[in-house]
Design a protein around this motif. Structure first.
Motif, PDB file in Angstrom:
ATOM      1  N   MET A  78       0.848  -1.207   0.000  1.00  0.00           N
ATOM      2  CA  MET A  78       0.000   0.000   0.000  1.00  0.00           C
ATOM      3  C   MET A  78       0.876   1.247   0.000  1.00  0.00           C
ATOM      4  N   ASN A  79       1.930   1.252   0.848  1.00  0.00           N
ATOM      5  CA  ASN A  79       2.802   2.440   0.910  1.00  0.00           C
ATOM      6  C   ASN A  79       3.461   2.701  -0.426  1.00  0.00           C
ATOM      7  N   LYS A  80       3.783   1.626  -1.124  1.00  0.00           N
ATOM      8  CA  LYS A  80       4.541   1.807  -2.358  1.00  0.00           C
ATOM      9  C   LYS A  80       3.667   1.924  -3.608  1.00  0.00           C
ATOM     10  N   TYR A  81       2.597   1.154  -3.657  1.00  0.00           N
ATOM     11  CA  TYR A  81       1.889   1.044  -4.933  1.00  0.00           C
ATOM     12  C   TYR A  81       0.460   1.586  -4.944  1.00  0.00           C
ATOM     13  N   ALA A  82      -0.019   2.155  -3.832  1.00  0.00           N
ATOM     14  CA  ALA A  82      -1.397   2.658  -3.850  1.00  0.00           C
ATOM     15  C   ALA A  82      -1.498   3.848  -4.794  1.00  0.00           C
ATOM     16  N   THR A  83      -2.614   3.932  -5.465  1.00  0.00           N
ATOM     17  CA  THR A  83      -2.894   5.092  -6.320  1.00  0.00           C
ATOM     18  C   THR A  83      -4.031   5.869  -5.658  1.00  0.00           C
ATOM     19  N   GLU A  84      -4.399   6.965  -6.273  1.00  0.00           N
ATOM     20  CA  GLU A  84      -5.530   7.725  -5.711  1.00  0.00           C
ATOM     21  C   GLU A  84      -6.771   6.836  -5.603  1.00  0.00           C
TER      22      GLU A  84
END
Ligand SMILES: N[C@@H](CCC(=O)N[C@@H](CS)C(=O)NCC(=O)O)C(=O)O
Length: 239
Positions: A78-84
């Motif tokens: 989540m920290n690295k790959y989450a988008t809006e």
């Protein structure tokens, strides 16, 4: 040597693997699926232990950055790959994030711990059911049911699914696999149905693994019965 891709090492019959798998899918991450057969002890092979000395799955190798512990992997993803569009799964506001973290810790330290403690010796050593351990499991299911009741929202931490729902659902699928009914926990049961519906990749990531565990447990129970029968016959012959 640096890895050129992301690799997800997993076993479908493992609940913690299922939670990371669902997260990877929900985030639309690109990764290679690396199946590790725990029944063949592939996790104990030297190449795997070099990567993860604790030899557990799930393990994630993100272009040479290697991580294990399912909930830590989910947070990292989540920290690295989450988008809006996917940030809602792990909100950034400290209070909202703390609620998610609290449930992740509850899952690891209380719920999943209780599931493993109760079923592990029963399944693997054929030990009789331990009432005290079952009480601990029931207490954690009671807590979960109560959290949902007082929360008054569809998901564990609010109006939308978060990685806490994903992790806890994965733990609950272990109860599905072990044919342990939780229907009497009304809020919890309804929540589980809602989350199963609400995660588009739930079936893809969970059903086969649940069936694998069911089949494995049945096989272990049959083996144990055969062994006991053999011992019984041997003791009659001795007499
Ligand atoms: N707390 C860990 C638990 C991981 C774990 O115990 N995985 C099991 C499968 S469910 C495993 O790899 N067992 C093999 C071993 O420990 O050698 C997590 O959430 O990732």
């Amino acid at each position: 040597m640096a890895w050129l891709s992301a690799e997800f090492y997993f076993y479908k019959g493992s609940a913690p693997c299922r939670s990371v798998w669902m997260t990877l899918k929900l985030l639309n991450c690109e990764f290679e699926e690396k199946h590790v057969d725990l029944l063949k002890a592939e996790n104990k092979r030297p190449w795997f232990i070099r990567m993860n000395p604790q030899h557990t799955v799930p393990t994630f190798n993100d272009h040479s950055f290697i991580l294990w512990e399912s909930r830590a992997i989910m947070q990292y993803l989540m920290n690295k790959y989450a988008t809006e569009g996917t940030q809602y799964l792990y909100p950034k506001e400290p209070e909202e994030r703390a609620k998610v973290d609290r449930m992740l810790f509850f899952d690891m330290g209380t719920l999943y711990h209780a599931i493993k403690e109760y079923f592990g010796p029963k399944i693997h050593q054929g030990m009789p059911p331990d009432q005290e351990k079952e009480n601990l499991l029931k207490t954690s299911l009671d807590y979960l049911d109560h959290f949902l009741e007082i929360g008054g929202v569809p998901y564990l931490c609010g109006e939308r699914i978060t990685i806490a729902d994903i992790a806890i659902l994965a733990s609950i699928t272990e109860l599905d696999a072990l044919n342990y009914s939780y229907k009497c926990y009304g809020e919890l049961f309804r929540w589980s149905e809602r989350v199963k519906e609400g995660i588009p990749c739930y079936k893809e990531c969970c059903i086969e693994g649940v069936e694998m565990t069911r089949a494995r447990v049945k096989q272990l129970e049959d083996d144990l019965k055969k062994q006991m029968e053999k011992e019984r016959k041997a003791s009659i012959t001795k007499k």
